[in-house]
Scaffold this active site. Sequence first.
Site, PDB file in Angstrom:
ATOM      1  N   THR A 162      -0.566 -11.734  -0.239  1.00 27.24           N
ATOM      2  CA  THR A 162       0.076 -10.512  -1.117  1.00 27.24           C
ATOM      3  C   THR A 162      -1.048  -9.258  -1.176  1.00 27.24           C
ATOM      4  O   THR A 162      -1.324  -8.668  -0.102  1.00 27.24           O
ATOM      5  CB  THR A 162       0.550 -10.916  -2.403  1.00 27.24           C
ATOM      6  OG1 THR A 162      -0.619 -11.638  -3.100  1.00 27.24           O
ATOM      7  CG2 THR A 162       2.078 -11.712  -2.469  1.00 27.24           C
ATOM      8  N   LYS A 188      -3.485 -18.611  -0.684  1.00 30.31           N
ATOM      9  CA  LYS A 188      -3.382 -17.273  -0.818  1.00 30.31           C
ATOM     10  C   LYS A 188      -3.575 -17.228  -2.459  1.00 30.31           C
ATOM     11  O   LYS A 188      -3.426 -17.911  -3.183  1.00 30.31           O
ATOM     12  CB  LYS A 188      -2.054 -16.631  -0.602  1.00 30.31           C
ATOM     13  CG  LYS A 188      -0.933 -17.290  -1.525  1.00 30.31           C
ATOM     14  CD  LYS A 188      -0.791 -16.404  -2.719  1.00 30.31           C
ATOM     15  CE  LYS A 188      -0.733 -14.879  -2.688  1.00 30.31           C
ATOM     16  NZ  LYS A 188      -0.503 -14.394  -4.115  1.00 30.31           N
ATOM     17  N   THR A 199      -2.393 -17.184  -9.762  1.00 28.61           N
ATOM     18  CA  THR A 199      -1.147 -16.841  -8.931  1.00 28.61           C
ATOM     19  C   THR A 199      -1.756 -17.227  -7.493  1.00 28.61           C
ATOM     20  O   THR A 199      -2.379 -16.379  -6.862  1.00 28.61           O
ATOM     21  CB  THR A 199      -0.954 -15.255  -9.018  1.00 28.61           C
ATOM     22  OG1 THR A 199       0.519 -15.239  -8.310  1.00 28.61           O
ATOM     23  CG2 THR A 199      -2.019 -14.429  -8.420  1.00 28.61           C
ATOM     24  N   GLU A 285      -9.122  -9.447  -6.587  1.00 28.85           N
ATOM     25  CA  GLU A 285      -8.671  -8.048  -6.292  1.00 28.85           C
ATOM     26  C   GLU A 285      -9.704  -7.208  -6.780  1.00 28.85           C
ATOM     27  O   GLU A 285     -10.316  -7.116  -7.918  1.00 28.85           O
ATOM     28  CB  GLU A 285      -7.381  -7.708  -7.257  1.00 28.85           C
ATOM     29  CG  GLU A 285      -6.194  -8.359  -6.461  1.00 28.85           C
ATOM     30  CD  GLU A 285      -4.849  -8.132  -7.746  1.00 28.85           C
ATOM     31  OE1 GLU A 285      -3.684  -8.511  -6.874  1.00 28.85           O
ATOM     32  OE2 GLU A 285      -5.013  -7.936  -8.605  1.00 28.85           O
ATOM     33  N   ASN A 407      -3.958  -2.877  -9.540  1.00 24.88           N
ATOM     34  CA  ASN A 407      -2.978  -3.378 -10.218  1.00 24.88           C
ATOM     35  C   ASN A 407      -2.096  -2.401 -11.075  1.00 24.88           C
ATOM     36  O   ASN A 407      -0.849  -2.497 -11.631  1.00 24.88           O
ATOM     37  CB  ASN A 407      -3.720  -4.348 -11.339  1.00 24.88           C
ATOM     38  CG  ASN A 407      -3.819  -5.552 -10.729  1.00 24.88           C
ATOM     39  OD1 ASN A 407      -2.786  -6.638 -10.645  1.00 24.88           O
ATOM     40  ND2 ASN A 407      -5.093  -5.915 -10.297  1.00 24.88           N
ATOM     41  N   THR A 412       4.585  -0.643  -5.875  1.00 29.91           N
ATOM     42  CA  THR A 412       4.709   0.622  -5.547  1.00 29.91           C
ATOM     43  C   THR A 412       3.744   0.636  -4.035  1.00 29.91           C
ATOM     44  O   THR A 412       3.966   1.472  -3.170  1.00 29.91           O
ATOM     45  CB  THR A 412       4.344   1.985  -6.151  1.00 29.91           C
ATOM     46  OG1 THR A 412       2.902   2.132  -6.636  1.00 29.91           O
ATOM     47  CG2 THR A 412       5.241   2.226  -7.321  1.00 29.91           C
TER      48      THR A 412
END
Length: 412
Positions: A162, A188, A199, A285, A407, A412
């Site tokens: 992702t 992942k 996650t 991230e 985040n 979007t």
Amino acid sequence: MQTVKDKQAASDALIILPEGDIASPKGFTAGGVHCGIRKSKLDLGWLYSEVPAVAAGVYTLNLFQAAPLKVTQASIANDQLIQALVVNSGVANACTGEQGLKDAYQMRDQLASKLTVKPEHVAVASTGVIGELLPMTNVSKGIDMINPSAQTSDQFETAILTTDTREKGIAVQITIDHKTITIGGAAKGSGMIKPNMATMLGFVTTDAAVEATALTDSLKSITNDSFNMITVDGDTSTNDMVLVLANGMQENNALSKEHPEWETFETALHYVCEYLAKEIARDGEGATKLIEVEVTGADTKQTARQIGKSVISSNLVKTAIHGADANWGRIITAVGYAGEALDPDQVSVKLGDILVVENGVPVTFSEPEAKQYLEQSTVLIQVNVGKGPEQATGYGCDLSYDYVRINASYRT
């Protein structure tokens, strides 16, 4: 009882395959396709074993458990055998009610029909945005595209991502019963990562024959020291899963805790899981650094783990490391609120090899030297809490400006 020497010998027997991946073990193939869940990226991955494989899984502790996890758990509960897996990215199929569950079962049944395997021998996984239904027309088209004879395991690693910035895969080999045993894995995970799953999706394969109970017990134990010891941002998602498949195609004597080479196998499985867990933490991230927190001298394993999780989860520690600020007070604070009994007068802290706290009080150290160390891509924080025999290591990353940017616009 295994000694430290025994464990080291098992580790030394492990060979890392430079080009190895989840399909390296005998009898496994994997691939990925683009079916239109996402705009252009690969978004549907598959894994197939020539024969049913003994399966073991661990799952998220989040009470909002996504539909694919329920389907996979039902499949494994049937006879603890899995032969194929389908996994999509882009849509999590979580909080989607009865329709989401029907969609997950449709994915299972369609792949079973495509590969001519039993439906209850198919696992399902999803990752992505929560609360959206899967575009099943696209998913169905993707499953129809699956070709087990077309080996594209690198595309499997890509299809499950992702917000990850890179693929995560590995394979190792060991010798058991004079047979060459291979263990491969892919994962992942980048955001919504917290100790006690994350996650993340982790898939591990092996061509070893392993007894079902032993495999399940081993995975649970190893998860506590690997996937349950990583954090990025303190959030636990709805879709987290680690699945291990052992198809036995090397025809070794079935492994169990009584097998004389069990330690060799478990050490290799631990290595694969720990490697994937660290890669998830490293790829957090917006991350620029991998942080490892090594806790020693604890009276119990639980104490060591809990303190490690507390430090690695602290946003103040993570931001200090991002800024290369040797603010050891944030580390001590996180140790103190971990909820574990300890004597503050016995606590010492090192940044790498630089001692900053000894027996609960600061020591003189070079700030420029510490700053230079903290600017490295991997930072080790060592916390000694006493003279106990237990230790544990937590894995995380720094918290950067990019984390907020990523985040703030995830949908979007």
